[in-house]
Motif scaffolding. Structure first.
Motif, PDB file in Angstrom:
ATOM      1  N   GLN A 144      29.818  28.590  -9.599  1.00 35.84           N
ATOM      2  CA  GLN A 144      28.728  29.584 -10.085  1.00 35.84           C
ATOM      3  C   GLN A 144      28.960  29.875 -11.526  1.00 35.84           C
ATOM      4  O   GLN A 144      28.915  31.018 -11.793  1.00 35.84           O
ATOM      5  CB  GLN A 144      28.789  30.792  -9.222  1.00 35.84           C
ATOM      6  N   THR A 195      27.917  29.119 -15.684  1.00 31.67           N
ATOM      7  CA  THR A 195      26.953  28.863 -16.571  1.00 31.67           C
ATOM      8  C   THR A 195      27.616  28.197 -17.883  1.00 31.67           C
ATOM      9  O   THR A 195      28.396  28.885 -18.518  1.00 31.67           O
ATOM     10  CB  THR A 195      26.120  30.042 -16.941  1.00 31.67           C
ATOM     11  N   ASN A 226      17.950  21.478  -9.351  1.00 26.69           N
ATOM     12  CA  ASN A 226      16.894  22.299  -9.083  1.00 26.69           C
ATOM     13  C   ASN A 226      16.073  21.965  -7.856  1.00 26.69           C
ATOM     14  O   ASN A 226      14.968  21.858  -7.387  1.00 26.69           O
ATOM     15  CB  ASN A 226      15.894  21.923 -10.370  1.00 26.69           C
ATOM     16  N   GLY A 236      18.953  24.052 -18.858  1.00 28.67           N
ATOM     17  CA  GLY A 236      18.388  24.868 -17.935  1.00 28.67           C
ATOM     18  C   GLY A 236      18.409  24.440 -16.515  1.00 28.67           C
ATOM     19  O   GLY A 236      18.018  25.238 -15.521  1.00 28.67           O
ATOM     20  N   ASP A 237      18.907  23.190 -16.182  1.00 25.64           N
ATOM     21  CA  ASP A 237      19.242  22.791 -14.766  1.00 25.64           C
ATOM     22  C   ASP A 237      20.138  23.502 -13.876  1.00 25.64           C
ATOM     23  O   ASP A 237      21.259  24.132 -14.619  1.00 25.64           O
ATOM     24  CB  ASP A 237      19.693  21.387 -14.943  1.00 25.64           C
ATOM     25  N   THR A 238      19.956  23.497 -12.604  1.00 28.44           N
ATOM     26  CA  THR A 238      20.906  24.118 -11.803  1.00 28.44           C
ATOM     27  C   THR A 238      21.424  23.126 -10.965  1.00 28.44           C
ATOM     28  O   THR A 238      20.593  22.407 -10.042  1.00 28.44           O
ATOM     29  CB  THR A 238      20.349  25.330 -11.019  1.00 28.44           C
ATOM     30  N   ALA A 265      28.172  25.161  -7.140  1.00 26.04           N
ATOM     31  CA  ALA A 265      26.847  25.456  -7.906  1.00 26.04           C
ATOM     32  C   ALA A 265      27.206  25.636  -9.378  1.00 26.04           C
ATOM     33  O   ALA A 265      28.508  26.120  -9.592  1.00 26.04           O
ATOM     34  CB  ALA A 265      26.204  26.798  -7.502  1.00 26.04           C
ATOM     35  N   THR A 278      25.358  26.140 -13.490  1.00 26.18           N
ATOM     36  CA  THR A 278      23.755  26.113 -14.406  1.00 26.18           C
ATOM     37  C   THR A 278      24.110  25.681 -15.618  1.00 26.18           C
ATOM     38  O   THR A 278      25.418  26.015 -16.430  1.00 26.18           O
ATOM     39  CB  THR A 278      23.471  27.604 -14.205  1.00 26.18           C
TER      40      THR A 278
END
Length: 234
Positions: A67, A69, A165, A214-216, A228, A230
């Motif tokens: 998780q 970014t 996404n 911007g992709d997850t 996960a 980002t």
């Protein structure tokens, strides 16, 4: 007491499922071309009877966890995802048999081997090492480690997927690995004194492709905690 010229970097650690203790990362070994379909999509073929496993390393300081970014990395226009089964060791191994290596496995996790594919292509053309393509900041993303006694699904035949996404991009099974986890660990232990804290990223199935700002990303392997990530928007 030894005096340091400057502060040493902190030890990289990863969370462990249902534990307060953290897993300290020592080294990261990454297996390449361990799924025939992925090797083919990269323009290579693998004959297990004539070839040994192929591997490279990533710095422990380039490891990040679940998780997070991260920024889109510099100097690339073709940034790729690769989802992988990760094996975590908690005992030393050297010149071990396949039976002995299984006793050194602490647990498993989902991982992303992030790759600057355009730089890798240039390195291949020049027969250079892949460090700028594979070993850069945030290039090894590792999920929560599940101790092996808590993993009910066999990691020898687990489904593995990566979605971006919400759309599946990679889908396969660890049953399709050319070299098994036991074979890989026994092979690497011929060359290194493997240690507690070592991680082995066991290769990726077919379907690798580009990631955009911007992709997850969501990586999943049956029986393990999902991973996960980002990529920050520009």
């Amino acid at each position: 007491m030894t005096q340091l010229l400057f502060s040493a970097p902190p030890v990289t650690t990863l969370p462990i499922l249902d534990e307060t203790a953290q897993f300290p990362v020592y080294r990261v070994f990454c297996i390449g071309r361990n799924y025939a379909a992925h090797a083919a999509e990269m323009g290579a073929s693998v004959d297990k009877s004539k070839q040994d496993p192929f591997y490279f390393l990533k710095s422990a300081h380039h490891v990040i966890g679940h998780q997070q970014t991260i920024p889109f990395p510099p100097e690339t226009n073709n940034f790729h995802h690769e989802v992988e089964l990760v094996v975590a060791l908690d005992k030393p191994l050297f010149q071990a048999t396949e039976k002995q290596v299984l006793e050194a496995i602490y647990g498993y996790a989902v991982g992303f081997d992030l790759t600057r594919r355009d730089l890798q292509a240039k390195d291949k053309e020049k027969s250079w090492p892949w460090d700028d393509a594979k070993d850069f900041e945030n290039a090894a993303v590792i999920g929560v480690i599940s101790p092996k006694e808590k993993v009910k699904q066999s990691m020898d035949k687990a489904q593995i997927t990566l979605s971006i996404n919400g759309q599946i991009r990679q889908s396969g099974s660890t049953a399709n690995m050319i070299w098994s986890v036991a074979e890989l660990l026994a092979y690497i232990s011929r060359f290194y004194h493997l240690q507690a804290g070592d991680l082995i990223m066991t290769g990726t199935p077919e379907g690798v492709g580009a990631i955009q700002a911007g992709d997850t990303l969501l990586g999943e392997i049956e029986g393990l905690s999902p991973l996960a990530l980002t990529i920050a928007a520009v």
